[in-house]
Scaffold this active site. Structure first.
Site, mmCIF file in Angstrom:
data_model
loop_
_atom_site.group_PDB
_atom_site.id
_atom_site.type_symbol
_atom_site.label_atom_id
_atom_site.label_comp_id
_atom_site.label_asym_id
_atom_site.label_seq_id
_atom_site.Cartn_x
_atom_site.Cartn_y
_atom_site.Cartn_z
ATOM 1 N N GLY A 119 0.940 -1.363 -0.076
ATOM 2 C CA GLY A 119 0.223 -0.031 -0.040
ATOM 3 C C GLY A 119 0.713 1.158 -0.114
ATOM 4 N N ALA A 120 1.949 1.426 -0.873
ATOM 5 C CA ALA A 120 2.883 2.425 -0.710
ATOM 6 C C ALA A 120 2.504 3.634 -1.204
ATOM 7 C CB ALA A 120 4.111 1.881 -1.762
ATOM 8 N N GLY A 179 -0.012 5.403 0.212
ATOM 9 C CA GLY A 179 -0.972 5.513 1.188
ATOM 10 C C GLY A 179 -0.431 6.697 2.144
ATOM 11 N N ASP A 210 -5.138 -6.889 -6.418
ATOM 12 C CA ASP A 210 -6.013 -7.132 -5.468
ATOM 13 C C ASP A 210 -5.251 -7.888 -4.202
ATOM 14 O OD1 ASP A 210 -8.167 -8.363 -3.877
ATOM 15 O OD2 ASP A 210 -9.043 -9.561 -5.448
ATOM 16 N N ILE A 211 -5.401 -7.135 -3.074
ATOM 17 C CA ILE A 211 -4.569 -8.009 -2.070
ATOM 18 C C ILE A 211 -5.130 -9.564 -1.359
ATOM 19 C CG2 ILE A 211 -3.508 -5.523 -1.263
ATOM 20 C CD1 ILE A 211 -5.570 -5.785 0.972
ATOM 21 N N TYR A 235 -15.772 -2.065 9.931
ATOM 22 C CA TYR A 235 -14.194 -1.832 9.739
ATOM 23 C C TYR A 235 -13.340 -2.213 10.985
ATOM 24 C CZ TYR A 235 -10.127 0.743 9.802
ATOM 25 O OH TYR A 235 -8.824 1.259 10.110
ATOM 26 N N LYS A 272 -10.300 -4.921 11.322
ATOM 27 C CA LYS A 272 -8.856 -4.840 11.739
ATOM 28 C C LYS A 272 -8.518 -5.921 12.682
ATOM 29 C CE LYS A 272 -6.590 -2.281 10.369
ATOM 30 N NZ LYS A 272 -5.463 -2.507 9.298
ATOM 31 N N SER A 309 -8.103 10.884 7.357
ATOM 32 C CA SER A 309 -7.804 11.558 8.685
ATOM 33 C C SER A 309 -7.187 12.997 8.345
ATOM 34 C CB SER A 309 -6.650 11.092 9.441
ATOM 35 O OG SER A 309 -5.471 10.918 8.716
#
Length: 345
Positions: free
Chosen positions: A14-15, A17, A65-66, A169, A173, A218
């Site tokens: 996810g570089a 991000g 697709d991870i 969500y 996690k 955020s």
């Protein structure tokens, strides 16, 4: 003897991000090489742009697709460690199982399976988890309680599957983090795992942003107070924060510290509220009169809320955390600078 950092390559998933950009900076500043996973060439170009100072130590691999079988098989070959930041962060979905639960769980176990199959020399995987995997959402603000790494979000899979918002969500996690530790316990791989559990993560922007309406979640959370679109100070859902630079440092330390093996770490600068954020913003010059909501300065509308025990991160990783004022001020300065740069482009 371990290889010098200049000879080590770290895979960062996810570089492109917000968090990954700072994680890469932490490792690059120490001399590591980075191999980043991205979905498109456009994303790779955006990382090259934001990290142009280190262009000679950056490389990329495409993972569309991870959650796909074998998604990380090529990406993990030859790396010395993995920082897994990629996970869906969506608070409103049509199908929680499809869009949140499965990608989070399979994305995490897929990295571990790929590493075990294709790279016996890698030493550690550091996974970006979340305070969401620790908190019991049914307890609300839970005054008097102190959360630590001993706590786990008690949500069940069926409960999460039936929800299409923040509850699902948070559960995703937790399930992903548990799956990582379950994998290690069951398969005894040659590498170890460490997980980092941050609450709301704020701080300066280090990744490439296309426009002010495409900020990461955020950053947009702060920007709405600065641009006048949020006129009232709302209640705070999650009452803890961490500066993204501290979060990135925690990933680096968790990778380099032998004692961090197979441990989870709660990282936070402490409690905050949107009222406190607005108090800091209103004390800053240059935001424009009347844009930031005033609310009731110096108060905490939520009253008493839960606390955090970060002693493990401090003792094992040697962490020290920035305070809210520094974090919000630097975030605001970064956002104003970004807006100005875009206006001049």
């Amino acid at each position: 003897m371990p290889k010098p950092t200049s000879e080590q390559t770290i895979l960062v998933t996810g570089a492109a991000g917000f968090v990954a950009a700072h994680v890469m900076n932490s490792f690059l500043e120490k001399g590591y090489k980075i191999r980043g996973t991205v979905r498109t060439e456009k994303s790779a170009d955006s990382v090259r742009k934001s990290h142009s100072k280190y262009a000679d130590r950056l490389s990329f691999v495409f993972v569309q697709d991870i959650a796909a079988s074998g998604a990380f098989d090529e990406a993990v070959k030859g790396v010395d460690g993995v920082i897994h930041t990629a996970s869906p962060f969506i608070l409103n979905v049509e199908d929680s199982e499809r869009d949140l639960l499965i990608p989070a769980i399979k994305g995490t176990t897929g990295v571990l399976e790929a590493l075990a199959k294709n790279n016996p020399d890698a030493t550690r995987v550091v996974i970006t988890s979340s305070f969401a995997s620790i908190i019991d959402m049914s307890q609300g603000y839970r005054p008097g309680y102190t959360y630590s790494e001993a706590d786990w979000n008690p949500a069940t899979y069926d409960e999460a599957k039936a929800d299409n918002g923040g509850f699902a969500y948070c559960a995703s996690k937790c399930f992903a983090e548990r799956a990582a530790f379950d994998y290690v316990e069951k398969n005894k791989p040659t590498f170890s795992v460490a997980t980092i559990c941050p609450p709301m993560t704020y701080g300066p922007i280090a990744h490439t942003v296309a426009s002010m309406d495409k900020l990461n979640t955020s950053s947009a959370d702060i920007w709405r107070f600065m641009n006048g679109t949020t006129e009232e100070v709302p209640l705070t859902d999650f009452c803890g924060f961490v500066d993204v630079r501290d979060l990135a440092d925690a990933h680096l330390r968790a990778f380099e510290t032998p004692e961090a093996a197979n441990q989870r770490f709660l990282v936070t600068g402490g409690n905050y509220s949107y009222q406190k954020v607005c108090d800091v913003l209103n004390a800053l010059p240059g935001l424009g009169e009347g844009k930031v909501p005033v609310g009731k300065p110096g108060t905490t509308p939520e009253g008493e809320v839960y606390k955090y025990d970060t002693s493990r991160a401090k003792e094992v990783l040697g962490m020290r955390f920035r305070g809210l004022e520094e974090c919000v001020m630097d975030t605001a300065e970064s956002l104003l600078g970004l807006e100005k740069a875009m206006a001049m482009a």
